[in-house]
Structures are given as structure tokens and as C-alpha cells.
Design a protein around this motif. Structure first.
Motif, PDB file in Angstrom:
ATOM      1  N   ASP A  10       1.079  -1.357  -0.157  1.00 41.52           N
ATOM      2  CA  ASP A  10       0.044   0.025   0.045  1.00 41.52           C
ATOM      3  C   ASP A  10       0.942   1.187   0.059  1.00 41.52           C
ATOM      4  OD1 ASP A  10      -2.322  -1.665   0.005  1.00 41.52           O
ATOM      5  OD2 ASP A  10      -2.123  -1.854   2.439  1.00 41.52           O
ATOM      6  N   PRO A  11       0.591   2.352  -0.675  1.00 39.10           N
ATOM      7  CA  PRO A  11       1.276   3.379  -0.697  1.00 39.10           C
ATOM      8  C   PRO A  11       1.211   4.168   0.878  1.00 39.10           C
ATOM      9  CG  PRO A  11      -0.203   3.603  -2.559  1.00 39.10           C
ATOM     10  CD  PRO A  11      -0.624   2.475  -1.782  1.00 39.10           C
ATOM     11  N   CYS A  12       2.131   4.898   1.120  1.00 39.10           N
ATOM     12  CA  CYS A  12       2.171   5.532   2.470  1.00 39.10           C
ATOM     13  C   CYS A  12       2.756   6.993   2.071  1.00 39.10           C
ATOM     14  CB  CYS A  12       3.161   4.983   3.435  1.00 39.10           C
ATOM     15  SG  CYS A  12       4.870   4.792   3.289  1.00 39.10           S
ATOM     16  N   ARG A  13       2.993   7.780   3.254  1.00 33.89           N
ATOM     17  CA  ARG A  13       3.297   9.061   3.245  1.00 33.89           C
ATOM     18  C   ARG A  13       4.794   9.108   2.294  1.00 33.89           C
ATOM     19  NH1 ARG A  13       0.243  12.568   6.992  1.00 33.89           N
ATOM     20  NH2 ARG A  13      -1.051  11.268   8.466  1.00 33.89           N
ATOM     21  N   ILE A  14       5.416   8.207   2.222  1.00 35.50           N
ATOM     22  CA  ILE A  14       6.751   8.012   1.678  1.00 35.50           C
ATOM     23  C   ILE A  14       6.879   8.058   0.062  1.00 35.50           C
ATOM     24  CG2 ILE A  14       8.930   6.802   1.246  1.00 35.50           C
ATOM     25  CD1 ILE A  14       8.729   6.095   4.335  1.00 35.50           C
ATOM     26  N   GLY A  15       5.649   7.347  -0.204  1.00 31.95           N
ATOM     27  CA  GLY A  15       5.466   7.226  -1.824  1.00 31.95           C
ATOM     28  C   GLY A  15       4.886   6.196  -2.373  1.00 31.95           C
ATOM     29  N   GLY A  16       4.816   5.534  -3.501  1.00 29.13           N
ATOM     30  CA  GLY A  16       4.219   4.625  -4.095  1.00 29.13           C
ATOM     31  C   GLY A  16       4.598   3.296  -4.008  1.00 29.13           C
ATOM     32  N   SER A  17       3.854   2.306  -3.786  1.00 25.71           N
ATOM     33  CA  SER A  17       4.131   0.704  -3.921  1.00 25.71           C
ATOM     34  C   SER A  17       4.192   0.289  -5.246  1.00 25.71           C
ATOM     35  CB  SER A  17       3.058   0.027  -3.041  1.00 25.71           C
ATOM     36  OG  SER A  17       2.130  -0.116  -3.768  1.00 25.71           O
ATOM     37  N   ASN A  18       4.531  -1.052  -5.349  1.00 24.75           N
ATOM     38  CA  ASN A  18       4.747  -1.473  -6.700  1.00 24.75           C
ATOM     39  C   ASN A  18       3.325  -1.767  -7.366  1.00 24.75           C
ATOM     40  OD1 ASN A  18       3.561  -4.806  -6.308  1.00 24.75           O
ATOM     41  ND2 ASN A  18       4.316  -4.006  -4.601  1.00 24.75           N
ATOM     42  N   LEU A  19       2.280  -1.461  -6.710  1.00 23.75           N
ATOM     43  CA  LEU A  19       0.956  -1.489  -7.308  1.00 23.75           C
ATOM     44  C   LEU A  19       0.624  -0.117  -7.783  1.00 23.75           C
ATOM     45  CD1 LEU A  19      -1.000  -3.531  -4.373  1.00 23.75           C
ATOM     46  CD2 LEU A  19       0.010  -4.391  -6.520  1.00 23.75           C
ATOM     47  N   THR A  20       1.450   0.821  -7.873  1.00 24.17           N
ATOM     48  CA  THR A  20       0.978   2.218  -8.476  1.00 24.17           C
ATOM     49  C   THR A  20       2.151   2.609  -9.240  1.00 24.17           C
ATOM     50  OG1 THR A  20       2.201   3.443  -6.896  1.00 24.17           O
ATOM     51  CG2 THR A  20       0.147   2.583  -6.094  1.00 24.17           C
ATOM     52  N   ASP A  21       2.194   3.679  -9.936  1.00 26.58           N
ATOM     53  CA  ASP A  21       3.231   4.138 -10.473  1.00 26.58           C
ATOM     54  C   ASP A  21       3.838   5.610  -9.819  1.00 26.58           C
ATOM     55  OD1 ASP A  21       3.083   2.581 -13.116  1.00 26.58           O
ATOM     56  OD2 ASP A  21       1.476   3.689 -13.630  1.00 26.58           O
ATOM     57  N   GLU A  22       3.293   5.674  -8.845  1.00 28.90           N
ATOM     58  CA  GLU A  22       3.608   6.815  -7.823  1.00 28.90           C
ATOM     59  C   GLU A  22       5.314   6.846  -7.350  1.00 28.90           C
ATOM     60  OE1 GLU A  22       1.083   7.376  -4.479  1.00 28.90           O
ATOM     61  OE2 GLU A  22      -0.830   7.114  -6.029  1.00 28.90           O
ATOM     62  N   GLY A  23       5.942   7.928  -7.379  1.00 22.77           N
ATOM     63  CA  GLY A  23       7.177   7.845  -6.768  1.00 22.77           C
ATOM     64  C   GLY A  23       7.390   8.247  -5.590  1.00 22.77           C
ATOM     65  N   LEU A  24       8.582   8.793  -5.003  1.00 24.64           N
ATOM     66  CA  LEU A  24       8.696   9.522  -3.685  1.00 24.64           C
ATOM     67  C   LEU A  24       7.787  10.675  -3.504  1.00 24.64           C
ATOM     68  CD1 LEU A  24      12.503   9.191  -3.416  1.00 24.64           C
ATOM     69  CD2 LEU A  24      10.846   7.772  -1.890  1.00 24.64           C
TER      70      LEU A  24
END
Length: 314
Positions: free
Chosen positions: A134-148
């Protein structure tokens, strides 16, 4: 291979012992100190998972509860030591004691308070898996395309300053690329404690060849996970599937990079023939059958991780 040592980069046994009120020394889980003791020598990184089903504060407090429990057990068993640096690991090797390092899996427990990193460091944390699934305040997990996130950049930079090694297992490709770039800019390092090859098994959780090579160039290490869904698309997963990932990483020049990151007690099922940490030696036997030398097998099982500690946790 006789007298095999073992250095494993990732297990979830500390979390499971905390949750199930079990001993890290004697239990019915996949990993215990008693089972590790069969090996010539051992070093185990114990990760405390920031359970996605609970809040940030509870996850943070759970770490301290689990650590206190571990500390109490270690006081009663003088032949296993909690290590925070190379010197302490070397002392364990000299005396024949087992060695443990601590990690956190999932940075959600930091919440939005970067000072918690300092507190975790003081309590022995030397490895931080930045995100879980799951994404957290640090950034995106492998299930997303979000970076830091902006906060995530600060967390990674603080890790470098403190001496906590950032772990990109579970991170998105974008986050992995950004962490690698930050490591390059800071003459620092990152690792992937339990990440297999995406070329061998197409899964967003696995590493691209590019990321493997960049982490290796930094001096980082990468652990082979025993999670079947990250090893093969086949219905039945075997030790041969593990070998395919090791072989591919070796083709990329991974002789000094590949380690074990078994993820024991972090997955519901394991490859056929492997039930506990006692069975991990079957991987060494299989490598021997395909003409891996004893020296190379020992690199994968112990020396590569050991050398990393010498360089980065002085």
C-alpha cells in the motif's frame, strides 16, 4: 554442501511472533533460532512489518513492543546477539554466536514525523523497506506508478545520514529509480532485500534488469525471495524456479550482489520441498548440481551480505 553458513536479508518472523505470542527461539513457524542453529553460522535480518490493516500510530508502537519482547528473549539466550554494525557481527562470528539485525518493512509507521527515524535508529533499525503493497506518506508501492513524495525524499536523505539502508523491495518502478538516483547523488547505497527478476517472472513486484544493475553498481545487494507468485507463473513452484532467478541475476554480473531474502513467515506458501528455514540448504544442493562452486554458493548464502555489512555498516 557441508557446514553451510546462512545470511538472510528478510523474514517476517518477528512480526508473527509478536502477533501470535510465540518465541523467536522455539516455535512452529517457518523460521526460529533453533532451526537457524543447524547452520555453520547465521545472521538473520528480522523485519517488523507495518501491518496495512492498522493505523500508523499502532504500527509504530507495535515495533517497540516487539523489540522489547525480542530483547527479553535475547537476555535469556546468550548465544544470539542483536547487532547494529560490522564490529558486532564480527564478534558474533568470533565467538560462534548467532547474529540478528533489525529492519522495518513499510514506512507507514513513520507517519509524518521524520524524527521517528532517529528513534528507530537508536533502537537498532539498520534497514527500512520504504513501502509495502500500500502507498504511504513516503510514496508509491509496486501496485502504483507513484514515486517518492516530498516527505519521502526527506526520509531517504535522513536514512543516508543516519546509516539506515533504504530497501526498495515493494516500491514502484518510479520510486526505485528515484531512490537509486538519490543514492548516486549522495555516494550512498540502496538494496532490495527480497526481490526477484521481472524478466524471469513478469510481476510488478520484481526488479527490472536495469534496476538490478544500477543497485549492483552502487554496491547494493539483492535477496532472492521464495514467494511463489514472484518466482513463476506456473501452478507449481519448485526449487528449479528459484535457480532461474539466481541464474539470470548471475548473467547480469551478480556474483557479488545476489543473496538470500527468503521472506519466510511473510508468504502463505513456499516452493515445493521447502517448509522451513531448515530446507533452505536444498537451494545450495541444487546449485551444486548445476556446477556452482562451493565458494560461489557461500557468496550467495553468506559472504555477499557479510561483505555489504563490512562496507556500509561500519
Amino acid at each position: 554442501m557441508n557446514n553451510l553458513p546462512i545470511f538472510d536479508l528478510h523474514c517476517d518472523t518477528l512480526y508473527e511472533c509478536h502477533k501470535q505470542n510465540k518465541s523467536i527461539f522455539e516455535n512452529d513457524l517457518c523460521l526460529s533460532i533453533a532451526r537457524l542453529a543447524k547452520y555453520k553460522k547465521f545472521c538473520q535480518i528480522l523485519a517488523m512489518w507495518s501491518d496495512h490493516r492498522i493505523g500508523e500510530e499502532e504500527a509504530y508502537l507495535n515495533f517497540f513492543d516487539a523489540r522489547k519482547r525480542l530483547e527479553t528473549e535475547l537476555e535469556a539466550h546468550k548465544n544470539v546477539k542483536l547487532c547494529t554494525c560490522e564490529k558486532e557481527l564480527a564478534e558474533c562470528e568470533k565467538t560462534g554466536d548467532g547474529a540478528i539485525f533489525l529492519a522495518v518493512e513499510g514506512g507507514k509507521l513513520i507517519a509524518d514525523d521524520i524524527s521517528r527515524l532517529d528513534r528507530l535508529y537508536e533502537c537498532g533499525i539498520r534497514f527500512l523497506t520504504l513501502v509495502w503493497n500500500d502507498p504511504c506518506r513516503i510514496g508509491g508501492s509496486n501496485l502504483t506508478d507513484e514515486g517518492l513524495t516530498e516527505f519521502g525524499y526527506d526520509v531517504v536523505q535522513r536514512c543516508f545520514k543516519l546509516g539506515i539502508i533504504p530497501d526498495v523491495s515493494h516500491a514502484s518502478d518510479n520510486m526505485t529509480e528515484e531512490v537509486i538516483s538519490l543514492a548516486e547523488e549522495n555516494s550512498a547505497v540502496c538494496i532490495a532485500t527480497h526481490s526477484n527478476s521481472r524478466v524471469v517472472c513478469e510481476h510488478r513486484r520484481n526488479l527490472t534488469d536495469s534496476h538490478f544493475s544500477k543497485i549492483a553498481k552502487l554496491g547494493g545487494i539483492i535477496g532472492i525471495s521464495l514467494a511463489p507468485m514472484h518466482l513463476t507463473k506456473n501452478e507449481i513452484c519448485t526449487v528449479d524456479d528459484i535457480l532461474l532467478h539466481i541464474e539470470h541475476y548471475m548473467e547480469l554480473g551478480g556474483e557479488n550482489t545476489v543473496c538470500l531474502g527468503c521472506d519466510l513467515d511473510g508468504v502463505d506458501i513456499l516452493p515445493s520441498g521447502i517448509k522451513t528455514v531448515s530446507d533452505i540448504e536444498k537451494i545450495a544442493d541444487a546449485l551444486g548440481r548445476i556446477n556452482y562452486t562451493d565458494d560461489l554458493i557461500e557468496k550467495i548464502f553468506y559472504a555477499n551480505a557479510r561483505n555489504f555489512i563490512s562496507l556500509w555498516l561500519k
